[in-house]
Design an enzyme around this catalytic site. Structure first.
Site, PDB file in Angstrom:
ATOM      1  N   VAL B 104      -8.313 -16.628  14.485  1.00  0.00           N
ATOM      2  CA  VAL B 104      -8.203 -15.385  13.737  1.00  0.00           C
ATOM      3  C   VAL B 104      -6.867 -15.405  13.018  1.00  0.00           C
ATOM      4  CG1 VAL B 104      -8.180 -12.885  13.853  1.00  0.00           C
ATOM      5  CG2 VAL B 104      -9.560 -14.174  15.472  1.00  0.00           C
ATOM      6  N   ASP B 213     -19.173  -8.919  25.194  1.00  0.00           N
ATOM      7  CA  ASP B 213     -17.905  -9.537  25.579  1.00  0.00           C
ATOM      8  C   ASP B 213     -16.796  -8.485  25.642  1.00  0.00           C
ATOM      9  OD1 ASP B 213     -16.323 -11.614  26.394  1.00  0.00           O
ATOM     10  OD2 ASP B 213     -15.907 -12.367  24.380  1.00  0.00           O
TER      11      ASP B 213
END
Lengths: 184, 904
Positions: B104, B213
């Site tokens: 990211v 998640d």
């Protein structure tokens, strides 16, 4: 169990993370092989996908990372990775020709921007395969192995645990589909 | 060869299987013998077999082309991303994090079109069997997740090299566990944070998105204490690989926060997220995980998760005071969320959130055993003072026997009422449960079927919609409830094509025993769908009975009735009843504000709808006010930079253009379409604002700049709507005008002729859109050849526009203007005068005082007056010249023309 065999096992069970790791591993391996080959033979060489896939397998096998009876499954994944490498390669080249900067190009129309007719064919096939994936994913597997990895019908049949005859039939159907969907 | 669609190909492959087995000479006879069902495919099948027999396919695809250079592989884009690299329109700034799936990056737009930092997610592998395609599909679903506590998805796509990327809202904050420990939060404060998380997850659950998640590192808290959930759907997207549908990927999630079914590879659903929410809450409240994690490895942990029941949170808390605070409700809520069996947990995050909320408000929670004492103690707790007072009164009057009798009777009646209420509640609960079970079952079965691609909410919906009416044939009541829910889900996906047949089927099947409320709702929803598909008449017919039903009990159905009014206003607008549409919108706004206040997203939608109706009625100043109102609501709600708001900003710009505030218009239109493009790429809306912007450039005397913009806008309109759509026709007309202004009369004529043909085909000869193109054509002809013939054409258009009502007011003014101008040129000024006076009058009605178009009309009138020898024309011309000079500049052709008339 050896590393690749373990990943192949998990991939067969549907473990997405294993599929991803396997791709990562194969992509890097195949790319390195291509790279080494380029250094060896100078500037001009042929991208011999068949040889690359076989060489990759042999290397992993000698290193004890994969077991002999997993060869078929390995080839199946390697073919898919090869498709990825070839398509990346062609896109990269055509992007370079257009100045290499990042223009937002719609995936569907990418093929239209490639000037070299042979390279355009690769992208057109890739894009048509995405359509075929929705209709019959089994045919896509066969095309990947035959076309992108240069495997023989016998090899494909072994890898997919199917008869040579049914693989040959799928190959014929896929070719007819692609011939119809490719604009000359 | 005829075009064969995907479904046909499936059939074709089956036919080929048989045909290729036959010896070639027998194939034709076999094809002839096929039944009528295959009639359509026969020609294509013959052609394919011929192709197969001929030699030209023999070498086809035999070898991959040989490439003589490996530069592409040498510098593969897969090499690690670095700061300064470009991905699509973004430039990487620095890496924020890295995981097994990808990295990211903090990134910003490289083209400077839009100054905003984003968190850019880049998967490690460029694509795996259509990953990019799947990302695009997933993006469409994620785009429906709009929640203040969910990090927003701004953009997703594939860059030049086929690398997929996702640009998310960049959140500056810390993870929720760090935040809790650093700020030493109280239980109440922690619960408030958990509530924010649960509501965000519930929002996704309502759209059938499962996070899968949830863990502290995916939950950030900003400095002002608001929660942002990250990676929504991305985890699901990245794991959604072929073959994965039946079994969950063990390595993909963090085992500490995973539910037992994830460990065991069983189907997952919304209850899976509830479990993870339970673990996160447990951790935040006690500082510990619900299981003892020994250092012996993942296997132990997995066994603990699947087998060992968690100790009550109250018994784990380090501090006895906190332990006491957790005993009771919190223990019960966590216990329910952490059940091993998904069916025993809260079904969705919404139910979990509701219980936390009830606890915080001191109301009874669902998770508790439903003992009378428990409810009573809650009641006392909530109404401590009132109860004490009641008890005091009760003791005071307990003297007489009559009281005891009264009490007994009261108790009996109370018991009877309680039984009825319990029955109602039970039936309601059974209904909710049935709907939930049905959807869960469908969701699971579509997950399990898999095979032909990833399971999306859309695929699941389609499958459910196909079966629901069949499955609930015997229970029309329940069928209605499920249809309602499914129709809402289609609505959330903006999928009219899926929604309409479902509602149609329900209404066809609904007999007298069907719930009238559900029938009315289905009619209303279908009316909306039909309107979107352009079936105005049918929409109006469907809406009428629904409206009548809501009016039977206006208070009870206030919400439904309001939704109906919105649809009605749109139908009226589509029917051309602008006054009716405006009035309906105004009524709806008043009711909506009374019901939910001014700053509500529905109120903004209504103001926007009002703005469009006012705009069509050429009440432009009021329309601008309505749009600005809607925009201020969006700003107050924090959605002022989202696509719907940007579309409104573009509309405001278009209005500024029409009333002649060109400086405002130029700025507003440019900002709106550039921001829209940056946010969501090309679209029909972008094509519309670009078209207006290009037309404005023509008006400003910059035709050469306008042409490329309009060419692009025309192509975009064709791509995102259709050839011959209203938008396409409009942009083509703009393009023709720009070409004419640049002096390319020939090409202008070609474009306008082709556009007129399209408009006539698409809208018919008598439609306003067609008249507008005809006007452009006549204008062009008159400029080229000012003669009797072009005058006649202009007069004809004028007559047509006159009969088209208020919507054509400005076009009519233009037609009159050109006609008058041409008459003056032909030395017939006295005939021109009444026409030009009317043109000035019409423009005065709509435009602001300093509009250059109004000045243009006045200048033409003054010129005609001068030519006719009228006195008093000079000052009018002077005034017009001043306006033109200040608005368009001293060198603009319009200004120059007025000046030379004055000098003459």
């Amino acid at each position: 169990m050896s590393q690749v065999t373990l990943l192949l096992d998990a991939s067969r069970r549907g473990d997405a993370a294993a599929v991803e790791q396997l791709f990562d591993l194969l992509y890097n391996d195949l790319r390195q092989l291509a790279h080494a080959r380029l250094r060896r033979s100078g500037q001009f060489t042929l991208l011999d996908t068949t040889a690359l896939v076989h060489e990759s397998y042999l290397r992993l096998f000698k290193a004890g990372a994969i077991e002999a009876n997993d060869r078929g499954h390995f080839m199946g994944y390697a073919a898919q990775v090869m498709r990825s490498i070839v398509v990346d390669f062609v896109r990269r080249r055509s992007a370079d020709r257009r100045g290499g900067d990042a223009i937002h190009v719609d995936l569907d129309t990418a093929a239209a921007h490639v000037e070299d007719p042979r390279e355009r064919e690769v992208l057109q096939i890739h894009e048509a395969l995405q359509e075929l994936e929705k209709i019959d994913p089994r045919l896509v597997k066969v095309v990947e192995m035959r076309y992108f990895a240069g495997m023989t019908e016998q090899e494909v049949a072994d890898a997919l645990e199917r008869s040579v005859r049914s693989v040959a039939r799928d190959w014929e159907k896929a070719r007819l589909f692609l011939a119809t969907n490719l604009t000359p | 060869m005829q075009k064969i669609g995907p479904e046909d190909w499936k059939q074709m492959f089956e036919l080929l299987d048989t045909a290729l087995d036959l010896p070639p000479p027998e194939r034709n006879t076999w094809i002839d013998s096929l039944g009528d069902d295959y009639e359509r495919l026969k020609p294509a099948l013959r052609e394919l077999l011929a192709k197969h027999a001929s030699r030209d396919t023999d070498t086809f695809l035999r070898d991959i082309p040989e490439f003589t250079s490996l530069t592409g592989i040498n510098t593969s884009p897969l090499s690690m991303p670095e700061p300064g690299n470009h991905v699509g329109p973004y430039r990487l700034v620095r890496e924020l994090g890295r995981g097994g799936m990808g990295s990211v990056w903090l990134a910003e737009r490289a083209d400077g079109a839009f100054k905003r930092s984003v968190a850019l997610k880049l998967p490690h592998v460029t694509w795996i069997g259509g990953l990019a395609e799947r990302m695009a599909r997933e993006r469409d679903i994620l785009a429906t997740l709009e929640h203040p506590n969910i990090a927003r998805l701004y953009d997703a796509g594939v860059d030049d090299f086929g690398r997929p990327f996702m640009a998310m809202e960049f959140v500056a904050g810390q993870t929720i566990d760090n935040y809790c420990s650093q700020h030493e939060l109280t239980v109440e404060q922690i619960l408030q944070l958990i509530l924010q998380v649960a509501r965000a997850v519930a929002h996704a659950h309502a759209r059938l998105v499962v996070h899968r998640d949830l863990k502290p590192s995916n939950i950030l808290v900003t400095d002002d204490g608001s929660v942002r959930l990250l990676d929504f759907g991305v985890a699901k997207l990245l794991e959604n690989q072929p073959g994965e549908q039946t079994q969950f990927a063990v390595r993909a999630f963090t085992p500490e926060y995973a539910a037992p079914e994830q460990i065991k590879g069983e189907p997952i659903g919304t209850a899976t997220d509830v479990y993870s929410l339970g673990v996160v809450s447990y951790r935040l409240l006690t500082g510990m995980l619900p299981y003892e994690v020994k250092q012996t490895g993942v296997g132990q942990l997995e066994r603990a998760i699947t087998e060992v029941d968690a100790a009550p949170a109250s018994s784990i808390a380090a501090n006895p005071l906190r332990g006491r605070r957790l005993r009771g409700d919190i223990d019960a809520i966590l216990n329910r969320a952490l059940k091993k069996d998904p069916a025993q947990r809260y079904a969705t995050a919404d139910a979990f959130a509701l219980d936390i909320e009830h606890h915080l408000l001191g109301r009874p929670i669902q998770a508790r055993p439903d003992s009378a004492w428990y409810r009573f103690s809650k009641f006392i707790g909530r109404n401590r003072i009132a109860t004490a007072a009641a008890a005091a009164v009760l003791i005071a009057i307990l003297g007489g026997a009559s009281i005891a009798l009264w009490q007994a009777r009261e108790a009996r009646e109370h018991a009877a009422r309680a039984v009825i209420e319990r029955d109602i509640a039970r039936r309601a609960a059974a209904r909710e449960e049935a709907v939930r079970m049905y959807l869960t079952r469908m969701f699971r079965s579509s997950v399990a079927q898999g095979g032909s691609g990833p399971t999306t909410a859309k695929a699941m919906l389609d499958r459910s919609a196909q079966r629901v009416l069949q499955e609930y044939r015997d229970d029309p009541y329940l069928a209605g409830k499920v249809v309602e829910t499914l129709a809402d889900l289609y609505g959330a996906l903006e999928d009219v094509a899926g929604q309409a047949p479902l509602l149609e089927g329900y209404l066809k099947q609904a007999g007298p025993e069907a719930d009238p409320e559900t029938v009315a709702l289905a009619q209303q929803k279908l009316a909306h769908a039909e309107l979107s598909r352009g079936n105005i008449q049918r929409a109006a017919e469907l809406l009428r009975p629904a409206e009548e039903f809501w009016n039977r009990d206006r208070n009870r159905f206030a919400e439904q009735r309001l939704e109906g009014l919105v649809v009605k206003a749109r139908i009226l607008r589509a029917q051309g009843d602008l006054a009716g549409s405006i009035a309906t919108n105004e009524r709806a706004i008043a009711e909506r504000v009374a019901l939910s206040g001014e700053n509500h997203s529905e109120t903004a939608i209504l103001y926007n709808s009002l703005g469009i109706a006012l705009m069509n009625a050429n009440r432009l100043q009021e329309a601008t006010a309505a749009y600005r109102k809607a925009l201020s609501i969006h700003d107050a709600l924090g959605t002022g930079e989202d696509v719907p708001a940007l579309v409104m900003r573009a509309n405001v710009g278009t209005l500024s253009y029409r009333v002649g505030r060109i400086a405002d218009a130029e700025r507003e239109l440019k900002q709106a379409f550039e921001a829209q493009r940056a946010l969501s790429g090309d679209s029909a809306a972008v094509a519309a604002s670009m078209g207006q912007y290009g037309s404005l450039q023509t008006a400003l005397g910059r035709a050469a700049q306008a042409i490329p913009i309009l060419e692009q806008a025309t192509l975009m309109a064709e791509k995102f709507t259709a050839r011959g759509s209203a938008l396409h026709v409009q942009n083509c007309t703009f393009l023709a005008e720009a070409l004419a202004a640049s002096g390319d009369a020939q090409r202008a004529a070609r474009v306008v002729d082709a556009t007129l043909a399209q408009a006539r085909k698409q809208f018919g000869d008598g439609h306003f859109f067609t008249h507008r193109v005809r006007l452009a054509q006549a204008k062009l002809a008159a400029a080229q050849k000012p003669n009797a013939q072009s005058l006649a054409a202009l007069a004809e258009v004028t007559t047509k526009l006159r009969s088209a009502g208020p919507v054509a007011q400005l076009a009519l003014a233009q037609a009159l203007l050109v006609q008058g101008e041409t008459l003056t040129r032909l030395r017939r000024p006295s005939e021109a005068l009444p026409l030009l006076e009317e043109a000035v009058f019409l423009r005065e009605q709509v435009m602001w005082d300093q509009s250059w178009e109004l000045a243009e009309a006045r200048a033409r009138l003054a010129e005609a007056q001068l030519a006719a020898g009228h006195a008093g024309a000079q000052p009018l011309l002077q005034r017009s010249l001043a306006t033109l000079e200040s608005q368009l500049g001293p060198h603009h052709p319009q200004t120059a023309r007025a000046r030379s008339s004055l000098d003459r």
